[in-house]
Design a protein around this motif. Sequence first.
Motif: not given
Lengths: 259, 175
Positions: B135-136, B141, B102-104
Amino acid sequence: MSTSLGSIGLPDGFYLAAYDDIDSTNDEARRLTAGGPPPFGLVIIAARQLQGKGRQGRHWVSEPGNLYSSVVLRADADPAVSAQLGFVVALAVRDTLESVSGPFRKVQCKWPNDVLFNGKKIVGILLEYLAGAGTAPGAVIAGCGINVAHHPEDTERPATSLAAEGVEARIEDVAAGYLAALSDWHLIWLAGGFEPVRQAWLNAGHAPGEPLEVRSGDATVTGTFVDLDPDGALVLDVAGEHRRFAAGDVYSANGQSGA
Amino acid sequence: MELTRSDIEQLLKLIDSAPFDVIHIEWKGLKLSLKRGEGGAFDPTELVRFSAPPASAAQEPSPPPVQVSEAGETSDPSSLPATPAPAVDTVDTGSGVSVKSPTVGIFYRRPEPGAPPFVEEGERVEEGDTLCLIEVMKVFTAITAEVSGTLERVLAEDNAMVEHDQILMLITPDD
């Protein structure tokens, strides 16, 4: 239910479940969040954690005397945007430490969400993002442990506590102060976005030109601090080139403690 | 667009280390398909497609899409591009279901270092099971299974940077 911690003052919109013992405040928050809409504003506080944990499963010493808390915060539908809440929590801790310790103590934020007291680690922050249904905002479980009465001695990086630094503070006052500051900064983020948070963090964080190392896996990159990106990424000058980092462990490049 | 020897070497290196056998690249008018192994007909159902962003969306020159897959294969945090590079956006999974980031961020297959992975290839997963963590900026997440089935493949490297929408895993759902 813990009697002393169960009666602390709470900001509007926050409600409290206090425990004498819990496995982990984040785990309890996650259990109470499962299967329904996120209980935004739920605060879990425990006098002791039996299975406290830090980032990547690292054990977090959780004997009575320190603050162990988790708060379920309204986040964004995008987890990358929600990650900005790490800075929100860090600023709340910064305010709390400055409030209870008075002037002349150095409180510094380290990217992305650590806070040092007189150059030593005094807080552990562990944030977990829970996606919302569809386009609904997600939730962040903001776990925060502040060393009030004691700190571990055998840590990789120097650690401290308020007591060890000569600051006498009641855990109830630390908890109430932290929750009030967290509520304030969260509202600022919700209403104003990341920019006011970013500006406040820049005033409390790394100095321009501060040498830093970013470690991720086996890789280490060394540079000097330039800026906090508008989305929260760390910007370093690495051999004359500006590079952004969205993940990794940050250390002072002159051998002192890091985030 | 001219293709240099260095570009070709980079592409060959990419497919050598990639967890898939066929790559189709479209970039500024160039169309290039690479297939690993012995000859044979090109099977478009095997495509892993990299697509360039629309020109109007790019405020500054974007890296060539070939760099995208490298991001999932290196632990060098400096590989994070200033502008998120286009990610693998489709993988033919047959009847499988892709699990995307869902994310970088950093992809973790394990709850903690030294622990066994949340799930191994070939193992059964139930809807809602945690498959991995991203992990960002130290926010984690948990990525959960949207379907029950069998974890067919893990396409991202543990502990390495992944891109937004990058396909991390493939699940073959129950019949």
